[in-house]
Design an enzyme around this catalytic site. Structure first.
Site, PDB file in Angstrom:
ATOM      1  N   ALA A  12     -16.799  -9.448 -39.932  1.00 33.59           N
ATOM      2  CA  ALA A  12     -17.096 -10.054 -38.628  1.00 33.59           C
ATOM      3  C   ALA A  12     -16.267  -9.401 -37.522  1.00 33.59           C
ATOM      4  O   ALA A  12     -16.768  -9.104 -36.424  1.00 33.59           O
ATOM      5  CB  ALA A  12     -16.826 -11.562 -38.676  1.00 33.59           C
ATOM      6  N   TYR A  13     -15.011  -9.156 -37.826  1.00 30.19           N
ATOM      7  CA  TYR A  13     -14.092  -8.526 -36.874  1.00 30.19           C
ATOM      8  C   TYR A  13     -14.516  -7.090 -36.576  1.00 30.19           C
ATOM      9  O   TYR A  13     -14.612  -6.667 -35.419  1.00 30.19           O
ATOM     10  CB  TYR A  13     -12.687  -8.550 -37.493  1.00 30.19           C
TER      11      TYR A  13
END
Length: 251
Positions: free
Chosen positions: A153-154
Site C-alpha cells: 500500500a505504501y
C-alpha cells in the site's frame, strides 16, 4: 544572506519526524515555515520551537484525509503571509501487510494520507508557485524503488507520487517551478521503535548502509530539503535524490 531568507514554506507532517527535522533546518536558513499536522499537541510544541528562531512560523491543524478541505491549507498560508515559495509534501501513513492480506481500507489510508494530499495540494499551490517561481519537494521511499515485502500500500502511493512529480516537472518547468523528490533513510521515531522491537534486523539493515548509520532528521535530511528549496537547485527538476547513506545507488 541565508539560503531561504524570507521564503514561505509549507511542510505537511511537520510536527515531528522527518518533517520536523526539515522545518528546523529551514528556519535556521531564514525560512518562514507553516507546519501542517493532525496532532495539535506535537504541532503546538514544534510551532513554539520554530518560533524561537523564526517568529512568524506557525502550525496549521488539518486532517489530510479530508480532501475537500486541502485547499484551505494553501488559502490560510496565502492569507497569513501573502505568498508561497515552497510546498513540501512529507506526510504519509500506512500499514505493513502482505499483498494477500491488504484491504481496500489499507490502500485508502496510504493514498488518503500520502498520494491524494500531495496531488491536491500541488494543484491548489500552483497559482501561487507560478508567482514566486517556487519549488515542490515530494517524498519517495527505497521501499518503492526496491519493492519491499509487506509494503504494497505504501509503495503504490510512493511510486504514484514519483510519477506525478515527473509529470509536474515537465508541465510546470515553463513557469520556473521545479519539482523534485527525496527518498530518505532516517533515524525517525518509527525507526527507533522498530530498532527496539527487532534489534537484530535493525543492525543488519544499518550495517548494509554504506555510510554505516541512519540519517539524522535535521542535519542529514534537512540540508537536502534546504538545497531543493533554495536557488541553488533551480536548474534541477524531476529528480529523485537518495538521502539514504548510499543504500540505493541509482544508475
Amino acid at each position: 544572506m541565508k539560503k531561504l531568507q524570507d521564503k514561505v514554506v509549507i511542510i505537511t507532517g511537520g510536527a515531528g519526524g522527518i518533517g520536523g527535522g526539515m522545518a528546523k533546518a529551514m528556519v535556521k536558513e531564514g525560512a518562514i515555515v507553516a507546519i501542517v499536522d493532525l496532532n495539535e499537541e506535537t504541532g503546538k510544541a514544534m510551532e513554539k520551537e520554530l518560533q524561537a528562531i523564526s517568529p512568524q512560523s506557525s502550525f496549521i491543524k488539518a486532517n489530510l484525509m479530508e480532501r475537500e478541505k486541502l485547499s484551505n491549507i494553501i488559502d490560510t498560508v496565502i492569507e497569513k503571509y501573502g505568498k508561497l515559495d515552497v510546498l513540501v509534501n512529507n506526510a504519509h501513513a500506512s500499514k505493513q501487510k502482505l499483498i494477500e492480506d491488504t484491504t481496500q481500507e489499507d490502500i485508502d489510508l496510504s493514498f488518503g494520507t500520502g498520494f491524494y494530499p500531495t496531488f491536491y495540494l500541488m494543484q491548489a499551490a500552483l497559482p501561487y508557485l507560478k508567482e514566486t517561481k517556487g519549488s515542490i519537494i515530494n517524498f519517495a521511499s527505497g521501499a518503492g524503488l526496491e519493492g519491499h515485502s509487506t509494503q504494497v500500500a505504501y509503495v503504490a502511493a510512493k511510486e504514484a507520487i514519483r510519477g506525478i512529480s515527473r509529470v509536474a516537472a515537465n508541465e510546470w518547468g515553463q513557469y520556473g517551478i521545479n519539482v523534485n523528490v527525496i527518498s530518505p533513510v532516517a533515524d525517525s521515531p518509527g525507526v527507533r521503535e522498530w530498532a527496539k522491537a527487532q534489534p537484530e534486523y535493525y543492525e543488519k539493515v544499518k550495517n548494509n548502509i554504506p555510510l554505516g548509520r541512519f540519517g539524522d532528521l535535521e542535519h542529514d535530511i534537512g540540508p537536502v530539503a534546504v538545497f531543493l528549496a533554495s536557488e541553488d537547485s533551480k536548474y534541477m527538476t524531476g529528480q529523485t535524490l537518495m538521502a539514504d547513506g548510499g543504500s540505493i545507488m541509482l544508475h
